[in-house]
Design an enzyme around this catalytic site. Structure first.
Site, mmCIF file in Angstrom:
data_model
loop_
_atom_site.group_PDB
_atom_site.id
_atom_site.type_symbol
_atom_site.label_atom_id
_atom_site.label_comp_id
_atom_site.label_asym_id
_atom_site.label_seq_id
_atom_site.Cartn_x
_atom_site.Cartn_y
_atom_site.Cartn_z
ATOM 1 N N ASP A 328 15.427 95.360 32.512
ATOM 2 C CA ASP A 328 16.754 95.245 33.107
ATOM 3 C C ASP A 328 17.491 96.575 32.886
ATOM 4 O OD1 ASP A 328 19.051 94.214 34.327
ATOM 5 O OD2 ASP A 328 18.815 92.273 33.360
ATOM 6 N N GLU A 534 27.819 88.207 34.868
ATOM 7 C CA GLU A 534 27.244 88.446 33.544
ATOM 8 C C GLU A 534 28.241 88.126 32.427
ATOM 9 O OE1 GLU A 534 24.435 91.679 33.207
ATOM 10 O OE2 GLU A 534 24.491 92.008 35.372
#
Length: 679
Positions: A328, A534
């Site tokens: 990521d 997020e």
């Protein structure tokens, strides 16, 4: 005299010999030229450039020609903000991405995207071996970074449809829109199993139930194409230049962290990890997914980006995944605490764990230098590098990137096409979950009549395209307002649906006395959460954004009200349910607001079912179906159903109601109350 004759004879002989020698030399030169030409032709045949060769043979040939620097370059993914032609060529960069909101320019067209990406690609192709880079982007609910793209409902809504075929069609439409901008790689789907709605990424998850998540992996063959019948398990597949490489993420357990805290620790035994969070990865691999992205989170205290047992041992060895594993964004930096405090160790731990491509995405020189040092000092073996690069090259060969490295403008009309918007509208109406219809479960409010004197539309989310799309839309954290992309707000959909004689009054936060004094036939209140993504979405209270609760109270105490909740997860609603006449969970529906009015006004019936448990209080969390303390406000799988007006009329007719006077009067009253145009 004799001497003169002798000289003339010698000269004639020399000339003859010279002629013979010249002929021989000429023949030799011709033979040499032909031979060298053949050698040159033979030398120009390069196996890795031959599309008729098997992908594995091409990978092997290319690997054998690559220097260490070229191999390391393939393992690097950088953000477009630091990419340029010289960087691509000099450092042999294997991949470029657009992070959330990273675009060529505001309101960039498909052509702008194609031109930018082709520029980077030409730099990669100018390198010694001409290895094309692969450009990736988050396309998690349509091509969501791009102006004018179709924005589909987020995954939490798609899970409520229970419709894998719909997911596949959305995948195919998304692939076309992504390819329209010259991009061959999408960081989607998210196949997290969200076990706690306090997590800020819960809307990216299809369900708390892994079986629903498994079923919705059908989006992968939509994105990539159906794998050939004889395909070996785990081998990546992309079916041509109208499809994209997909990415199953985030491996593994990202949806199970303590209290839903993003990037935190999932405390669970191996059996539950494999039975709850792993099954969708197995399904994705069977369907030929090209890449897998690693999770920021930890499992029982160990960072997933450094977990050799699960990344190499289980994903690659047990599940036989043959595509490439990608980190990521700055994922390897976060192996240490604080992040980036020992970057050399982070590089070592992540590559040895089995990560093949690193989303650096900015400090690529540091990564290249550290990885080079670790290899040259035998800390990381060369066969690990060859495995990583071989996997990356396999995906590139499989998807035809060597043959068609450059984007073109042939698909630009696919971006935001009407066909795709119609598909998104279908997805919206199938995703809506009707939680209440009538205050006491009787006298249904829905479907609504289109022709009445006056109605009220209220709430901060009724006329805000950004709010109804949610996070990961145009910008990473989403946006507010109606100016950043094209679509139809819920207010706009209502105005275009009701009869032209119906007066529609919109006030974001109306006063209770105003509502009471205006004799509205009914009110539609649209409230919910503001956009987030997020960690910014982590919430310990799960309340609606103000003034949502007060709008519900002031409106619903004064007039018959239909409340639509725009949210990425269940939110606190129990205190207000008793005052609400009809309640709809609309999730984050995207750009096509008409999908909501399609069911509110009876063009279609409600059919969605909760893919998440709707709690009473956050004190109950985490609470998932099957838990011993299960006591929800609305259970997993709950969802009232309604019939469309056409279905109601057809069913009544087929039942012979016109032969029974009492029933006839009921049906006539219903139809008259709806003021349908065909009467």
């Amino acid at each position: 005299m004799y001497i003169a004759k002798r000289i003339r004879k010698e000269l004639r002989g020399g000339i003859t010999m010279a002629r013979v020698s010249f002929s021989v030399v000429a023949m030799l030169l011709l033979w040499w030229w032909v031979t060298m030409a053949k050698v040159k032709v033979k030398a120009e045949y390069i196996k890795y450039k031959d599309p008729n060769q098997p992908a594995a043979a091409r990978v092997g040939d290319l690997l054998s020609r690559m220097t260490l620097e070229e191999k390391i370059g393939q393992m690097v993914q950088i953000d477009r903000s630091v990419a340029n032609v010289d960087t691509m060529k000099t450092y042999f960069i294997g991949s470029v991405l657009s992070g959330g909101g990273s675009a060529p320019l505001p309101e960039a067209s498909a052509e702008d995207w194609v031109n930018m990406i082709n520029g980077f690609q030409k730099g990669a192709l100018a390198s010694r071996l001409g290895i094309p880079m692969i450009y990736g982007i988050d396309a998690v609910h349509g091509h969501n970074n791009v102006f004018n793209a179709t924005i589909f409902p987020h995954n939490v809504g798609l899970g409520a449809t229970r419709d894998p075929d719909l997911a596949k069609r959305i995948g195919a439409a998304t692939a076309l829109e992504v390819r329209a901008t010259g991009i061959p790689y999408a960081f989607a789907p998210c196949i997290a199993v969200c076990r706690d709605p306090r997590w800020g990424r819960c809307y990216e998850s299809y369900s708390e139930d892994h079986k629903i998540v498994q079923a919705m992996t059908e989006i992968i063959p939509g994105l990539q194409g159906d794998i050939p019948a004889n395909s070996r398990k785990g081998v990546p597949y992309v079916g041509g230049n109208k499809k994209v490489a997909a990415c199953a993420k985030h491996f593994v357990g990202d949806g199970g962290t303590i209290k839903g805290i993003n990037e935190n620790n999932t405390v669970i035994d191996r059996h539950d990890l494999l039975s709850i969070h792993m099954p969708a990865y197995s399904d994705s691999i069977i369907k030929g997914v090209s890449t897998v992205m690693i999770s920021y989170s930890s499992w029982n205290g160990g960072k997933m980006h450094a977990n050799h047992d699960l990344v190499t041992g289980f994903l690659k060895d047990t599940l036989k995944f043959k595509g490439f594993v990608i980190s990521d964004w700055e994922g390897i930096d976060r192996i240490t605490s604080p992040p980036h405090s020992n970057y050399t160790y982070s590089v070592q731990a992540s590559i040895l764990a089995g990560i093949d491509m690193v989303m650096v995405p900015v400090n690529y020189k540091e990564f290249i230098n550290d990885l080079t040092y670790l290899i040259k000092n035998n800390v990381i073996p060369m066969d690990r590098i060859d495995d990583a690069v071989g996997r990356i090259l396999l995906v590139k060969f499989t998807m035809g990137l060597f043959e068609n490295p450059l984007g073109d403008l042939s698909l630009v009309n696919e971006l935001g096409s009407q066909a795709h918007r119609d598909l998104a509208r279908e997805a919206v109406r199938k995703s809506l979950v009707l939680l209440k219809n009538g205050k006491n479960g009787t006298n249904p409010v829905l479907p609504l009549p289109k022709k009445v004197p006056k109605i009220l539309v209220a709430g901060s989310h009724a006329d805000n395209l950004g709010y109804q799309c949610g996070g990961w839309t145009i910008a990473w954290q989403g946006f507010s307002g109606n100016n950043y992309t094209r679509g139809t707000t819920i207010l706009g959909a209502i105005k275009s649906t009701v009869d032209s004689s119906t007066e529609v009054i919109y006030l974001e936060n109306p006063d209770g006395e105003f509502v009471k004094s205006n004799n509205f036939e009914y009110a539609i209140v649209v409230v919910g959460e503001h956009p987030y993504a997020e960690t910014y979405g982590d919430s310990m209270n799960l309340t609606m954004a103000d003034p949502g609760p007060s709008v519900i109270t002031s409106v619903c105490e004064a007039v018959k009200c239909i409340v639509i909740i725009i949210s990425g997860r269940p939110v606190v609603i129990e205190p207000y349910v008793s005052s609400i006449d009809a309640l709809v969970a609309a999730w984050l529906p995207g750009t096509e607001g008409q999908g909501i009015t399609d069911v509110l006004y009876g063009e279609y019936g409600f059919s969605g079912k909760l893919s998440r448990t709707w709690f009473r209080s956050v004190d109950q969390l985490p609470m998932n179906v099957g838990d011993p303390h299960y006591d929800p406000l609305f259970s997993f799988g709950f969802g009232l159903e309604t019939e469309s007006v056409k279905e109601l009329v057809a069913r009544s007719t087929s039942a012979g109601v016109f032969g029974r006077p009492c029933t006839l009067l009921i049906v006539v009253a219903l139809i008259l109350s709806l003021r349908l145009e065909f009467l």
